[in-house]
Every structure is written in structure tokens, then in C-alpha cells.
Design an enzyme around this catalytic site. Structure first.
Site, PDB file in Angstrom:
ATOM      1  N   ASP A 176     -12.597  33.525  -7.886  1.00 32.58           N
ATOM      2  CA  ASP A 176     -13.388  34.730  -8.352  1.00 32.58           C
ATOM      3  C   ASP A 176     -12.245  35.875  -7.878  1.00 32.58           C
ATOM      4  O   ASP A 176     -11.443  35.770  -6.963  1.00 32.58           O
ATOM      5  CB  ASP A 176     -14.678  34.779  -7.359  1.00 32.58           C
ATOM      6  N   ASP A 219     -13.731  39.676  -7.405  1.00 28.59           N
ATOM      7  CA  ASP A 219     -14.270  40.669  -6.230  1.00 28.59           C
ATOM      8  C   ASP A 219     -14.509  40.133  -4.952  1.00 28.59           C
ATOM      9  O   ASP A 219     -15.363  39.243  -5.265  1.00 28.59           O
ATOM     10  CB  ASP A 219     -15.361  41.687  -6.856  1.00 28.59           C
TER      11      ASP A 219
HETATM   12 MG   LIG Z   1     -17.078  38.074  -6.123  1.00 28.33          MG
END
Ligand SMILES: [Mg+2]
Length: 174
Positions: A7, A9
Site C-alpha cells: 500500500d 498511504d
Molecule cells: Mg494506507
């Protein structure tokens, strides 16, 4: 090679740092990451939910986030033994596409563009591992979910957890 989906963020990009500092500046607040234990900013200030979201639909918001410590070195190492895909639910903020792409080109240019996956529902992702700070993405993921610690997920239990990129390195060395 086994595949690791990662991922953006709160895993490789420090989202909280910028979001909090803009919010504190504009609303004269002093909220720290300590205050975000177990919750997101919008849950802490539900009356300002829309204002909090507004920062994220600003097209440049994601362009200058700080890189999470050691993520570049560890991902570079892992890429020698695993196929690495950066998987971001960018459809949550369609205005973020260009900034996210440019950010990846700047900080993770050792990965191919073909390994950047901008998606909506992450259950479409077929990988052996998923490193993410949001547990909801693990629910329908068929591989091994690895929860990357972020203030909002501190009280989540029942997942393999890593607190930083050195712990990711250690996990894959085993
Ligand atoms: Mg995230």
C-alpha cells in the site's frame, strides 16, 4: 517469484504528518499522532468531516508526502527476491492519480511503472502478501495480510503486524 503487494498511504508515504499539520494550521488545533490512537482524524472531529476530506481531493496533496523511513532500502532489497507491486486504492481520490504517480516515479523509480496498481477494491489483487495499514483490505485477500502499524490501527488484533520497515525486512528474512 512470490508477489508482495504494498500500500502507499501510511505504509510508504507519510500521509498523517501532512494531513495533521495542514488541519492544525487551518483550524488552530494541536492534534498529534498520539491523539489518533485507534481512530482517524475524521472520527476525532466528526463535525469537520467534509473539511478534513477536502485536503485529500486537492490534486497536489499526495505529491510531496514524506517517504516512510527505510521503505526505499527495504523494498529495493525485497525486489531482488520478490515481485513487488505498489497497490493503492487511488479510486478513493481520483484527483490524486497524477500526484501519486509522480511521487512513485520520484521515490521508487527502481520499480517498473507496470508494477504500480491504482485500484478501487483491493480484493481484485492476487498476491502472496499484502502490506497495508487498513485491515478492511485483508478481509477478502487470499494471501497473507501484513498489518503496517499506523495510529488508527493500534488496537486491531488478530493480524500479523509490523511496526516499521525494519520489521518488514525481518519478517521476510525468516
Ligand atoms: Mg494506507
Amino acid at each position: 517469484m512470490k508477489r508482495i503487494a504494498i500500500d502507499m498511504d501510511e505504509v510508504i508515504a507519510d500521509f498523517n504528518l501532512k494531513h495533521l499539520s495542514l488541519f492544525n494550521r487551518d483550524y488552530n488545533e494541536n492534534i498529534t499522532v498520539e491523539d489518533l490512537k485507534g481512530k482517524k482524524l475524521r472520527e476525532l472531529r466528526p463535525d469537520l468531516k467534509e473539511e478534513i476530506r477536502k485536503y485529500l481531493i486537492e490534486p497536489t496533496f499526495f505529491r510531496d508526502l514524506a517517504v516512510m523511513k527505510d521503505s526505499q532500502d527495504v523494498i529495493k532489497e525485497l525486489s531482488e527476491h520478490y515481485e513487488i507491486f505498489i497497490t493503492t486504492a487511488a479510486m478513493e481520490f481520483p484527483t490524486s492519480f497524477a500526484a501519486k504517480y509522480e511521487w512513485l516515479k520520484e521515490h521508487f523509480n527502481f520499480l517498473s511503472d507496470m508494477n504500480f496498481v491504482f485500484c478501487g477494491d483491493k480484493s481484485i489483487i492476487n498476491a502472496d502478501y499484502l502490506i497495508d495499514d487498513n485491515v478492511r483490505h485483508f478481509k477478502r485477500f487470499s494471501g497473507q495480510g501484513i498489518l503496517f502499524t499506523s495510529p488508527h490501527n493500534l488496537y486491531e488484533t488478530g493480524y500479523v503486524r509490523v511496526n516499521n520497515w525494519q520489521e518488514v525486512r525481518a519478517y521476510f528474512r525468516k
